[in-house]
Design an enzyme around this catalytic site. Structure first.
Site, PDB file in Angstrom:
ATOM      1  N   CYS A 281      38.387  49.667  37.342  1.00 34.76           N
ATOM      2  CA  CYS A 281      38.845  48.670  36.373  1.00 34.76           C
ATOM      3  C   CYS A 281      39.092  49.350  35.030  1.00 34.76           C
ATOM      4  O   CYS A 281      38.223  50.048  34.521  1.00 34.76           O
ATOM      5  CB  CYS A 281      37.772  47.590  36.250  1.00 34.76           C
ATOM      6  SG  CYS A 281      37.860  46.601  34.772  1.00 34.76           S
ATOM      7  N   GLU A 282      40.279  49.161  34.480  1.00 34.00           N
ATOM      8  CA  GLU A 282      40.595  49.806  33.206  1.00 34.00           C
ATOM      9  C   GLU A 282      39.854  49.183  32.027  1.00 34.00           C
ATOM     10  O   GLU A 282      39.816  49.764  30.951  1.00 34.00           O
ATOM     11  CB  GLU A 282      42.104  49.811  32.951  1.00 34.00           C
ATOM     12  CG  GLU A 282      42.718  48.475  32.659  1.00 34.00           C
ATOM     13  CD  GLU A 282      44.226  48.569  32.454  1.00 34.00           C
ATOM     14  OE1 GLU A 282      44.731  47.810  31.610  1.00 34.00           O
ATOM     15  OE2 GLU A 282      44.893  49.377  33.125  1.00 34.00           O
ATOM     16  N   HIS A 283      39.250  48.033  32.225  1.00 37.83           N
ATOM     17  CA  HIS A 283      38.533  47.390  31.127  1.00 37.83           C
ATOM     18  C   HIS A 283      37.073  47.830  31.038  1.00 37.83           C
ATOM     19  O   HIS A 283      36.512  47.849  29.941  1.00 37.83           O
ATOM     20  CB  HIS A 283      38.598  45.868  31.279  1.00 37.83           C
ATOM     21  CG  HIS A 283      39.995  45.355  31.292  1.00 37.83           C
ATOM     22  ND1 HIS A 283      40.433  44.423  32.191  1.00 37.83           N
ATOM     23  CD2 HIS A 283      41.072  45.668  30.527  1.00 37.83           C
ATOM     24  CE1 HIS A 283      41.710  44.164  31.984  1.00 37.83           C
ATOM     25  NE2 HIS A 283      42.119  44.911  30.980  1.00 37.83           N
ATOM     26  N   HIS A 284      36.448  48.155  32.182  1.00 41.68           N
ATOM     27  CA  HIS A 284      35.026  48.509  32.193  1.00 41.68           C
ATOM     28  C   HIS A 284      34.741  49.837  32.894  1.00 41.68           C
ATOM     29  O   HIS A 284      33.603  50.275  32.932  1.00 41.68           O
ATOM     30  CB  HIS A 284      34.211  47.407  32.871  1.00 41.68           C
ATOM     31  CG  HIS A 284      34.375  46.080  32.230  1.00 41.68           C
ATOM     32  ND1 HIS A 284      35.271  45.133  32.697  1.00 41.68           N
ATOM     33  CD2 HIS A 284      33.790  45.538  31.135  1.00 41.68           C
ATOM     34  CE1 HIS A 284      35.222  44.061  31.924  1.00 41.68           C
ATOM     35  NE2 HIS A 284      34.342  44.274  30.966  1.00 41.68           N
TER      36      HIS A 284
ATOM     37  N   GLN B  60      44.340  45.185  39.048  1.00 46.34           N
ATOM     38  CA  GLN B  60      44.845  44.989  40.408  1.00 46.34           C
ATOM     39  C   GLN B  60      46.274  44.467  40.428  1.00 46.34           C
ATOM     40  O   GLN B  60      47.078  44.862  41.269  1.00 46.34           O
ATOM     41  CB  GLN B  60      43.906  44.044  41.159  1.00 46.34           C
ATOM     42  CG  GLN B  60      44.282  43.843  42.613  1.00 46.34           C
ATOM     43  CD  GLN B  60      43.248  43.026  43.352  1.00 46.34           C
ATOM     44  OE1 GLN B  60      42.060  43.100  43.080  1.00 46.34           O
ATOM     45  NE2 GLN B  60      43.703  42.222  44.296  1.00 46.34           N
TER      46      GLN B  60
ATOM     47  N   HIS C 110      35.713  43.374  42.497  1.00 46.99           N
ATOM     48  CA  HIS C 110      35.654  44.054  41.205  1.00 46.99           C
ATOM     49  C   HIS C 110      34.211  44.101  40.723  1.00 46.99           C
ATOM     50  O   HIS C 110      33.619  43.057  40.432  1.00 46.99           O
ATOM     51  CB  HIS C 110      36.522  43.325  40.182  1.00 46.99           C
ATOM     52  CG  HIS C 110      37.980  43.400  40.503  1.00 46.99           C
ATOM     53  ND1 HIS C 110      38.874  44.059  39.694  1.00 46.99           N
ATOM     54  CD2 HIS C 110      38.702  42.932  41.549  1.00 46.99           C
ATOM     55  CE1 HIS C 110      40.083  43.987  40.224  1.00 46.99           C
ATOM     56  NE2 HIS C 110      40.000  43.299  41.351  1.00 46.99           N
TER      57      HIS C 110
ATOM     58  N   CYS D  13      33.094  44.938  37.934  1.00 52.14           N
ATOM     59  CA  CYS D  13      32.940  44.418  36.574  1.00 52.14           C
ATOM     60  C   CYS D  13      32.625  42.925  36.598  1.00 52.14           C
ATOM     61  O   CYS D  13      32.070  42.385  35.636  1.00 52.14           O
ATOM     62  CB  CYS D  13      34.176  44.699  35.736  1.00 52.14           C
ATOM     63  SG  CYS D  13      35.700  44.000  36.396  1.00 52.14           S
TER      64      CYS D  13
END
Length: 191
Positions: A82-85, A123, A151, A153
């Protein structure tokens, strides 16, 4: 995108900092080699930045013996982040296309999935990237990509919803526009 000149030592120092920030001692026996291990694992987990997944599709076969039906490779397991976490996204991709005059080796479809998965991702973007790569290189009558993933996250932190999974799809050409072809693709990719 040009790759920054970050060294292995720089990456290891960053991991040492995170270990200390988490409240542990990076110099204790069990953690001594952790920074090097994490840096090496990140190199592997993010190897998708080193390749252009479209290149896997360039070698095709025109001798198909008159085959003109859908080609579907399903249950392609992948691990992304995940690019956020920067936490794992684990799932399966189902990839299909209706060829025009050529096909690609099936392992190449799995390599395309892996090439895009091994990057920091969301995704939805990954689903589209896979489909667009197949469209651009193979020029088939239609493409279908369905991805189902869990995910971390969302399942390990935040809302803490273990077992929840996200499904995304990208359909184009006759797989999107012809109801019978769309239904065939979706039926073939059901688990």
């Amino acid at each position: 995108m040009t790759k920054p000149s970050i060294t292995q030592a720089d990456a290891e120092a960053a991991v040492r900092t995170l270990i200390e920030w988490a409240g542990d001692n990076p110099d204790r026996e069990g953690l001594l080699e952790t920074p090097a291990r994490v840096a090496r694992s990140y190199r592997e987990l993010y190897e998708g930045y080193e390749v252009d997944p479209r290149q896997y599709l360039e070698k095709t076969f025109e001798e198909v013996g008159g085959y003109n039906q859908m080609v579907v490779l399903k249950d392609i397991r992948f691990v992304s982040a995940c690019e956020h976490h920067m936490l794992p996204v684990v799932g399966v991709a189902h990839v299909g296309y209706l060829p025009t005059d050529r096909v690609v080796g099936i392992s190449k479809l799995a390599r395309v999935v892996r090439g895009f998965a091994r990057r920091l991702q969301i995704q939805e973007k990954m689903t589209s990237e896979i489909a667009l790569a197949i469209e651009e290189v193979l020029r088939p009558q239609g493409v279908g990509v369905v991805i189902e993933a869990e995910h971390s996250c969302m399942t390990l932190r935040g809302v803490n919803a273990p077992g929840a999974s996200l499904t995304t799809s990208h359909l184009s050409g006759v797989i999107r526009d012809d109801p019978r072809t769309r239904e065939e693709f979706l039926r073939l990719t059901r688990r």
